[in-house]
Structure formats: structure tokens, C-alpha cells
Motif scaffolding. Structure first.
Motif, mmCIF file in Angstrom:
data_model
loop_
_atom_site.group_PDB
_atom_site.id
_atom_site.type_symbol
_atom_site.label_atom_id
_atom_site.label_comp_id
_atom_site.label_asym_id
_atom_site.label_seq_id
_atom_site.Cartn_x
_atom_site.Cartn_y
_atom_site.Cartn_z
ATOM 1 N N THR A 81 0.835 -1.211 0.000
ATOM 2 C CA THR A 81 0.000 0.000 0.000
ATOM 3 C C THR A 81 0.861 1.248 0.000
ATOM 4 O O THR A 81 1.777 1.381 0.824
ATOM 5 N N ALA A 82 0.564 2.171 -0.914
ATOM 6 C CA ALA A 82 1.201 3.486 -0.909
ATOM 7 C C ALA A 82 0.272 4.455 -0.199
ATOM 8 O O ALA A 82 -0.878 4.627 -0.602
ATOM 9 N N GLU B 54 2.318 4.469 -9.050
ATOM 10 C CA GLU B 54 2.052 3.747 -10.294
ATOM 11 C C GLU B 54 3.291 3.008 -10.782
ATOM 12 O O GLU B 54 3.200 1.910 -11.329
ATOM 13 N N ALA B 55 4.454 3.616 -10.607
ATOM 14 C CA ALA B 55 5.696 3.046 -11.121
ATOM 15 C C ALA B 55 6.269 1.953 -10.224
ATOM 16 O O ALA B 55 7.195 1.250 -10.627
ATOM 17 N N ASP B 56 5.726 1.813 -9.038
ATOM 18 C CA ASP B 56 6.229 0.831 -8.070
ATOM 19 C C ASP B 56 5.453 -0.474 -8.233
ATOM 20 O O ASP B 56 4.275 -0.557 -7.894
ATOM 21 N N ASP B 57 6.122 -1.496 -8.736
ATOM 22 C CA ASP B 57 5.452 -2.779 -8.986
ATOM 23 C C ASP B 57 4.969 -3.446 -7.707
ATOM 24 O O ASP B 57 4.101 -4.335 -7.766
ATOM 25 N N ASP B 58 5.510 -3.050 -6.579
ATOM 26 C CA ASP B 58 5.103 -3.667 -5.314
ATOM 27 C C ASP B 58 3.843 -3.030 -4.734
ATOM 28 O O ASP B 58 3.283 -3.547 -3.762
ATOM 29 N N VAL B 59 3.418 -1.932 -5.293
ATOM 30 C CA VAL B 59 2.217 -1.255 -4.796
ATOM 31 C C VAL B 59 0.977 -1.812 -5.482
ATOM 32 O O VAL B 59 0.902 -1.867 -6.707
ATOM 33 N N ARG B 60 0.002 -2.209 -4.694
ATOM 34 C CA ARG B 60 -1.269 -2.701 -5.230
ATOM 35 C C ARG B 60 -2.386 -1.672 -5.096
ATOM 36 O O ARG B 60 -3.292 -1.624 -5.926
ATOM 37 N N ALA C 106 -5.018 6.390 -13.063
ATOM 38 C CA ALA C 106 -4.144 5.419 -12.407
ATOM 39 C C ALA C 106 -4.705 4.012 -12.581
ATOM 40 O O ALA C 106 -5.906 3.786 -12.406
ATOM 41 N N ARG C 107 -3.860 3.065 -12.933
ATOM 42 C CA ARG C 107 -4.327 1.697 -13.141
ATOM 43 C C ARG C 107 -4.479 0.925 -11.825
ATOM 44 O O ARG C 107 -4.989 -0.190 -11.823
ATOM 45 N N LYS C 108 -4.054 1.530 -10.740
ATOM 46 C CA LYS C 108 -4.202 0.912 -9.429
ATOM 47 C C LYS C 108 -5.341 1.592 -8.672
ATOM 48 O O LYS C 108 -5.564 2.795 -8.825
ATOM 49 N N PRO C 109 -6.078 0.853 -7.860
ATOM 50 C CA PRO C 109 -7.173 1.462 -7.104
ATOM 51 C C PRO C 109 -6.666 2.544 -6.158
ATOM 52 O O PRO C 109 -5.622 2.382 -5.517
ATOM 53 N N VAL C 110 -7.398 3.641 -6.096
ATOM 54 C CA VAL C 110 -7.078 4.741 -5.184
ATOM 55 C C VAL C 110 -8.237 4.872 -4.200
ATOM 56 O O VAL C 110 -9.385 5.068 -4.603
ATOM 57 N N ILE D 211 -9.041 -6.693 -1.737
ATOM 58 C CA ILE D 211 -8.611 -6.360 -3.096
ATOM 59 C C ILE D 211 -7.407 -7.195 -3.501
ATOM 60 O O ILE D 211 -7.305 -7.642 -4.659
ATOM 61 N N ARG D 212 -6.515 -7.434 -2.584
ATOM 62 C CA ARG D 212 -5.293 -8.171 -2.915
ATOM 63 C C ARG D 212 -5.563 -9.638 -3.242
ATOM 64 O O ARG D 212 -4.683 -10.325 -3.776
ATOM 65 N N LYS D 213 -6.737 -10.113 -2.947
ATOM 66 C CA LYS D 213 -7.094 -11.479 -3.328
ATOM 67 C C LYS D 213 -7.450 -11.574 -4.809
ATOM 68 O O LYS D 213 -7.595 -12.677 -5.349
ATOM 69 N N THR D 214 -7.639 -10.432 -5.454
ATOM 70 C CA THR D 214 -7.899 -10.389 -6.896
ATOM 71 C C THR D 214 -6.601 -10.046 -7.602
ATOM 72 O O THR D 214 -5.893 -9.119 -7.183
#
Length: 264
Positions: free
Chosen positions: A15-16, A45-51, A94-98, A195-198
Motif C-alpha cells: 500500500t502506498a 504507479e511506477a512501483d510494482d510492489d504497490v497494489r 491510475a491503473r491501481k485502485p485509489v 482487493i489483494r485477493k484479486t
């Protein structure tokens, strides 16, 4: 590593956390905080570890809206506000949920930011609304009609300029969940765990598809129209007098005039 002066950025696990950090100004949105906010979203967005990205505010408010004091900044405050929409676009694209974690006032531009996020959680003490309508200036980007359960709810808030509590905001469709004061972090963390289960790719694709629905409804197009209309209303008699009172007598005096006077 990027250092910020008006926000805090922290990554915990996947999480960011992006925290607005102008508590003395109720996290009012000026050019500096919005620029840093956009940078933080891009960083996540650029951090691959952030969901997931969580947006919150330090102090007694999520955000009181656009900073119209203009203290110490160059150029017209109103001109700067008209040019500060890209932070909402950063959230939308952003392609990640905010997720907005609202604890306290989310008003005017702060309300727009809170409800533009993919999900909005709020404590019971929080409030939402557009008090800037009292001086004749509609939101510089229309988000509310695309979020509220009905246009009647959007009309109610925008016509009156009133603020509503978190539970009423939830009923109107602006908020997903209302939680007791002090339990916001735990509630958001629980949602993130779900969310992380998806798979992240699945979430990104679904967000793109849902964004397409909003675009089909005119989300970006009406944002541009509203910028034009906002420019016109800023030249109205009421808005002009508000700014004159603000510049001559101070912001608080102008706000008191705004609340006490029937407007043409």
C-alpha cells in the motif's frame, strides 16, 4: 528518493499512503501540494510492489478545498485554480485502485478529490459539500453527477452549497462505507486485504472498463465544459465582490459575507 514538503508518502507492504500535510491550512489545495500529489500518484504507479494507493489528510480535515488565500504565491489565485485539474485526472487514470480515507471535512475541491477516488471511506465525524457555491463558483471539474446516486442529489448539494454528514453522503452515493471515529485505518486495511485477493491485472482491466463507462457518460467532456463555465461564473457580480472583500478585508470577512447575504 523524492522529498515532499506538503504531503507525506509512505509504502507499507503493498500500500502506498499519500497524506496531505498542510494541517494548519486544513490541507487546502494549493499549487505546491497538487504538484506533489500528482508526483506521488505517479510514484505509486511506477512501483510494482504497490497494489493500492490510500489518500488521507493530516490534522482535523481531509481537505477544505482549493486554497483561495493566495498568500505568498504568484499570479491570480483563481487562474491557478482553473489550471489545477490534473490531480483528479491522475487519480482517474491510475491503473491501481485509489482509496480516499476521509476523517474530517472534505469540502469543495477536497470533496471532489475524495469522491473522485475509486472507493471512499469516511469516519462518522466527516462532512462533504461544496460551500464555494455560495460565492457563485461551481466545482472546477464536475465529479459529483458521475458519483451521486441521482442527479437530484447532485442538484441538492450544488444548488444549496450545504454540507452533509458522512452518513448522508453515503446515502447519496458519495461514500462507500462510514465507520466509527478511530476505526478508519482498520476498515481501509480490511478492504485492501480483499482487493489483494484479486490479481492486479484483473483489477487494472476492470478499472479501465469502469472508467470507459464514465467516459461514455461524458466524464472528461463535462470536465472541460465545466472549466469554461467556471471561468464565466468567476466574472459574475457575486464572485467579483467576494474576491474584492477577500482582498480588502481578509478571507474570513469574505466568507462571513458569503454566508449572511442573499445573492442575486
Amino acid at each position: 528518493m523524492t522529498k515532499y514538503s506538503t504531503i507525506e508518502y509512505e509504502r507499507t507492504d503493498a500500500t502506498a499512503h499519500v497524506r496531505l500535510d498542510r494541517p494548519d491550512a486544513m490541507n487546502a489545495l494549493n499549487a505546491e501540494i497538487l504538484g506533489e500529489f500528482e508526483d506521488a500518484i505517479a510514484r505509486a504507479e511506477a512501483d510494482d510492489d504497490v497494489r493500492v494507493v490510500v489518500v488521507a489528510g493530516h490534522g482535523p480535515a481531509f481537505s477544505s478545498g482549493y486554497d483561495i488565500s493566495g498568500a505568498g504565491e504568484k499570479g491570480s489565485v483563481d487562474d491557478r485554480i482553473l489550471n489545477q485539474r490534473s490531480h483528479l485526472e491522475a487519480v482517474f487514470s491510475a491503473r491501481k485502485p485509489v482509496i480516499a480515507a476521509v476523517d474530517g471535512a472534505a469540502l469543495a475541491g477536497g470533496c471532489n478529490l475524495a469522491i473522485a477516488c475509486d472507493l471512499t471511506f469516511a469516519t462518522e465525524r466527516s462532512e462533504f459539500g461544496y460551500p464555494d457555491m455560495h460565492f457563485g463558483e461551481p466545482p472546477p471539474k464536475f465529479v459529483l453527477p458521475f458519483v451521486a446516486n441521482s442527479l437530484k442529489h447532485a442538484r441538492e448539494l450544488l444548488y444549496s452549497g450545504k454540507s452533509v454528514d458522512a452518513e448522508e453522503a453515503r446515502r447519496m452515493g458519495l461514500v462507500n462505507h462510514v465507520v466509527p471515529d478511530g476505526e478508519l485505518g482498520a476498515a481501509v486495511d480490511e478492504e485492501i486485504a480483499r482487493i489483494r485477493k484479486t490479481p492486479s491485472a484483473g483489477v487494472a482491466v476492470v478499472k479501465d472498463m469502469l472508467n470507459d463507462v464514465q467516459e461514455t457518460q461524458g466524464y472528461r467532456r463535462y470536465g472541460r465544459v465545466d472549466e469554461f463555465m467556471g471561468t464565466l461564473t468567476m466574472e459574475s457580480e457575486t464572485a467579483t465582490e467576494f474576491r474584492e472583500r477577500r482582498d480588502e478585508d481578509g478571507l474570513q470577512a469574505a466568507i462571513e459575507w458569503m454566508h449572511e447575504t442573499d445573492k442575486p
